[in-house]
Motif scaffolding. Structure first.
Motif, mmCIF file in Angstrom:
data_model
loop_
_atom_site.group_PDB
_atom_site.id
_atom_site.type_symbol
_atom_site.label_atom_id
_atom_site.label_comp_id
_atom_site.label_asym_id
_atom_site.label_seq_id
_atom_site.Cartn_x
_atom_site.Cartn_y
_atom_site.Cartn_z
ATOM 1 N N VAL A 83 -5.713 -7.696 1.958
ATOM 2 C CA VAL A 83 -5.670 -7.817 3.422
ATOM 3 C C VAL A 83 -4.427 -8.587 3.854
ATOM 4 C CG1 VAL A 83 -6.779 -8.909 5.405
ATOM 5 C CG2 VAL A 83 -8.148 -7.588 3.798
ATOM 6 N N LEU A 84 -4.133 -9.684 3.157
ATOM 7 C CA LEU A 84 -2.948 -10.480 3.488
ATOM 8 C C LEU A 84 -1.669 -9.666 3.286
ATOM 9 C CD1 LEU A 84 -3.914 -13.920 1.884
ATOM 10 C CD2 LEU A 84 -3.888 -13.322 4.316
ATOM 11 N N LEU A 85 -1.604 -8.917 2.188
ATOM 12 C CA LEU A 85 -0.418 -8.105 1.917
ATOM 13 C C LEU A 85 -0.281 -6.961 2.917
ATOM 14 C CD1 LEU A 85 -0.637 -7.976 -1.978
ATOM 15 C CD2 LEU A 85 1.125 -9.117 -0.622
ATOM 16 N N ALA A 86 -1.413 -6.388 3.336
ATOM 17 C CA ALA A 86 -1.382 -5.293 4.304
ATOM 18 C C ALA A 86 -0.765 -5.746 5.625
ATOM 19 C CB ALA A 86 -2.794 -4.752 4.536
ATOM 20 N N ARG A 87 -1.034 -6.976 6.015
ATOM 21 C CA ARG A 87 -0.494 -7.510 7.271
ATOM 22 C C ARG A 87 1.011 -7.725 7.192
ATOM 23 N NH1 ARG A 87 -5.188 -12.099 8.372
ATOM 24 N NH2 ARG A 87 -6.858 -10.636 8.993
ATOM 25 N N ARG A 88 1.535 -7.750 5.972
ATOM 26 C CA ARG A 88 2.976 -7.979 5.783
ATOM 27 C C ARG A 88 3.720 -6.731 5.332
ATOM 28 N NH1 ARG A 88 0.206 -12.449 5.472
ATOM 29 N NH2 ARG A 88 1.143 -14.483 5.939
ATOM 30 N N GLY A 89 3.046 -5.586 5.412
ATOM 31 C CA GLY A 89 3.724 -4.326 5.134
ATOM 32 C C GLY A 89 3.412 -3.699 3.796
ATOM 33 N N GLY A 90 2.440 -4.249 3.045
ATOM 34 C CA GLY A 90 2.142 -3.707 1.726
ATOM 35 C C GLY A 90 0.957 -2.769 1.687
ATOM 36 N N ARG A 91 0.469 -2.353 2.872
ATOM 37 C CA ARG A 91 -0.746 -1.539 2.928
ATOM 38 C C ARG A 91 -0.592 -0.213 2.178
ATOM 39 N NH1 ARG A 91 -4.939 -1.446 6.506
ATOM 40 N NH2 ARG A 91 -3.828 -2.851 7.918
ATOM 41 N N HIS A 92 0.541 0.456 2.368
ATOM 42 C CA HIS A 92 0.706 1.810 1.832
ATOM 43 C C HIS A 92 1.600 1.834 0.599
ATOM 44 C CE1 HIS A 92 -1.383 3.273 5.317
ATOM 45 N NE2 HIS A 92 -0.483 2.787 6.141
ATOM 46 N N ARG A 93 1.502 0.802 -0.254
ATOM 47 C CA ARG A 93 2.424 0.698 -1.382
ATOM 48 C C ARG A 93 2.277 1.823 -2.395
ATOM 49 N NH1 ARG A 93 -1.169 -3.449 -1.508
ATOM 50 N NH2 ARG A 93 -2.683 -3.570 -3.217
ATOM 51 N N LYS A 94 1.117 2.482 -2.437
ATOM 52 C CA LYS A 94 0.943 3.591 -3.372
ATOM 53 C C LYS A 94 1.118 4.949 -2.689
ATOM 54 C CE LYS A 94 -1.978 1.675 -7.010
ATOM 55 N NZ LYS A 94 -1.853 0.266 -6.701
ATOM 56 N N ASN A 98 4.390 7.102 4.761
ATOM 57 C CA ASN A 98 3.877 6.000 5.589
ATOM 58 C C ASN A 98 4.332 4.613 5.163
ATOM 59 O OD1 ASN A 98 2.403 7.872 7.117
ATOM 60 N ND2 ASN A 98 0.626 7.715 5.771
ATOM 61 N N GLN A 99 5.144 4.484 4.112
ATOM 62 C CA GLN A 99 5.621 3.158 3.760
ATOM 63 C C GLN A 99 6.641 2.679 4.786
ATOM 64 O OE1 GLN A 99 7.044 2.245 -0.122
ATOM 65 N NE2 GLN A 99 5.401 3.323 -1.188
ATOM 66 N N PRO A 100 6.539 1.436 5.261
ATOM 67 C CA PRO A 100 7.518 0.927 6.225
ATOM 68 C C PRO A 100 8.826 0.575 5.530
ATOM 69 C CG PRO A 100 5.980 -0.798 5.639
ATOM 70 C CD PRO A 100 5.486 0.453 4.957
ATOM 71 N N SER A 101 9.919 0.748 6.232
ATOM 72 C CA SER A 101 11.201 0.273 5.721
ATOM 73 C C SER A 101 11.351 -1.197 6.090
ATOM 74 C CB SER A 101 12.348 1.079 6.327
ATOM 75 O OG SER A 101 12.420 0.846 7.726
ATOM 76 N N GLU A 102 12.393 -1.851 5.577
ATOM 77 C CA GLU A 102 12.635 -3.254 5.907
ATOM 78 C C GLU A 102 12.980 -3.396 7.388
ATOM 79 O OE1 GLU A 102 12.128 -6.967 4.407
ATOM 80 O OE2 GLU A 102 11.970 -5.072 3.309
ATOM 81 N N GLN A 103 13.582 -2.346 7.969
ATOM 82 C CA GLN A 103 13.896 -2.368 9.398
ATOM 83 C C GLN A 103 12.621 -2.265 10.235
ATOM 84 O OE1 GLN A 103 15.600 -0.374 7.169
ATOM 85 N NE2 GLN A 103 17.283 -1.862 7.069
ATOM 86 N N ASP A 104 11.655 -1.478 9.739
ATOM 87 C CA ASP A 104 10.388 -1.341 10.458
ATOM 88 C C ASP A 104 9.593 -2.633 10.445
ATOM 89 O OD1 ASP A 104 10.906 1.347 10.971
ATOM 90 O OD2 ASP A 104 9.981 1.999 9.089
ATOM 91 N N GLN A 105 9.562 -3.279 9.285
ATOM 92 C CA GLN A 105 8.789 -4.520 9.147
ATOM 93 C C GLN A 105 9.476 -5.419 8.127
ATOM 94 O OE1 GLN A 105 4.620 -3.982 8.498
ATOM 95 N NE2 GLN A 105 4.166 -6.152 8.417
ATOM 96 N N GLY A 109 9.212 -5.155 1.862
ATOM 97 C CA GLY A 109 9.614 -4.910 0.477
ATOM 98 C C GLY A 109 8.981 -5.905 -0.475
ATOM 99 N N THR A 110 8.984 -7.162 -0.082
ATOM 100 C CA THR A 110 8.354 -8.196 -0.906
ATOM 101 C C THR A 110 6.850 -7.979 -1.005
ATOM 102 O OG1 THR A 110 10.038 -9.802 -0.253
ATOM 103 C CG2 THR A 110 7.978 -10.671 -1.145
ATOM 104 N N ALA A 111 6.224 -7.597 0.112
ATOM 105 C CA ALA A 111 4.777 -7.356 0.115
ATOM 106 C C ALA A 111 4.410 -6.206 -0.806
ATOM 107 C CB ALA A 111 4.301 -7.059 1.540
ATOM 108 N N ILE A 112 5.224 -5.148 -0.806
ATOM 109 C CA ILE A 112 4.971 -4.006 -1.676
ATOM 110 C C ILE A 112 5.081 -4.415 -3.145
ATOM 111 C CG2 ILE A 112 5.919 -1.788 -2.447
ATOM 112 C CD1 ILE A 112 6.629 -1.266 0.521
ATOM 113 N N ALA A 113 6.110 -5.212 -3.452
ATOM 114 C CA ALA A 113 6.309 -5.666 -4.829
ATOM 115 C C ALA A 113 5.158 -6.552 -5.302
ATOM 116 C CB ALA A 113 7.637 -6.419 -4.942
ATOM 117 N N VAL A 114 4.745 -7.507 -4.454
ATOM 118 C CA VAL A 114 3.643 -8.394 -4.812
ATOM 119 C C VAL A 114 2.345 -7.599 -4.939
ATOM 120 C CG1 VAL A 114 2.241 -10.360 -4.058
ATOM 121 C CG2 VAL A 114 4.723 -10.407 -3.781
ATOM 122 N N GLY A 115 2.169 -6.605 -4.061
ATOM 123 C CA GLY A 115 0.978 -5.762 -4.129
ATOM 124 C C GLY A 115 0.915 -4.975 -5.419
#
Length: 249
Positions: A83-94, A98-105, A109-115
């Motif tokens: 949930v915490l990662l989803a709020r920072r842009g890691g929701r759609h990491r797989k 639908n993955q956000p770019s760094e410009q979008d959010q 990138g860090t949230a996806i990596a941590v996820g």
């Protein structure tokens, strides 16, 4: 060879399947329908491994109450972190879309990596623990990790490319996750070498709960997005395959 070194190599092999999927997705255009089918199959394999390789063994060694508590605890920990990662842009990491770019959010990138790390650590720890007390590597669990990680790498990297992330970021992330998987397996084996059977059972159940929550939260949604009505059949086939491997092994 030291047992913890062997555990680390098995964990690295499992994490390396992510890099393999990433390489294929970066250089080849794999149809999203194919990725979805393999993702659904991998979800079934992991589900069976969690049930028969992890929960069954944990309950035998630690009892039903401790195993149940560990299982629910693992799921809760994973979901809260997710949930915490989803709020920072890691929701759609797989997701392959639908993955956000760094410009979008910013920070996505860090949230996806941590996820991605969050998804891989429980599997790796289990691989390391399976070697304790002279036991061999859990064949069904190793197969489950590899079979699920290849489509995860495929799907996620396809999404990263669409979001405009470069090769340095993509392969830096997956290479680091592969190394972290090896370290997690080695540390799990090393630190739990003298642990009681009950503690190992609880930790195994925690990993099982986290894995099942990950399957439901990330793998199945990605598979269903493309495979639709075939998702259930593919997942069932994966489950049966892992069950047969576990029984024959």
């Amino acid at each position: 060879m030291s047992q913890w070194v062997e555990a680390g190599l098995w964990g690295l092999a499992g994490g390396g399947a992510l890099v393999l999927g990433a390489l294929v997705a970066w250089f080849l255009r794999v149809p999203r329908d194919v990725v979805a089918v393999v993702m659904a199959f991998g979800a079934g394999v992991l589900t069976a491994a969690a049930a028969f390789e992890l929960m069954d063994e944990a309950e035998k060694n630690g009892g039903l109450l401790a195993t149940s508590a560990g299982f629910l605890g693992g799921a809760v920990i994973y979901v809260l972190a997710n949930v915490l990662l989803a709020r920072r842009g890691g929701r759609h990491r797989k997701r392959s879309s639908n993955q956000p770019s760094e410009q979008d959010q910013s920070g996505s990138g860090t949230a996806i990596a941590v996820g991605a790390l969050l998804d891989g650590v429980p599997e790796s720890v289990v691989l390391g623990v399976s070697l304790l007390n002279g036991g061999g590597i859990g064949v069904a669990m190793l197969a489950a990790v590899v079979i699920s990680n290849v489509p995860e790498g495929l799907s996620s990297v396809a999404g990263m490319k669409r979001a405009g992330r470069g090769a340095g970021y993509v392969f830096g992330v997956w290479g680091a996750i592969a190394v972290a998987s090896g370290l997690s397996a080695a540390l799990g084996n090393l630190l739990l070498d003298d642990a009681s059977p009950q503690l190992i059972a609880v930790i195994t159940a925690v990993a099982a709960g986290a894995i099942l929550a990950m399957i439901a939260d990330t793998m199945i949604p990605e598979a269903y997005e493309r495979a639709r009505l075939y998702t259930g059949l593919c997942t069932t086939a994966g489950f049966l395959t892992a069950f047969v491997v576990e029984r024959l092994g």
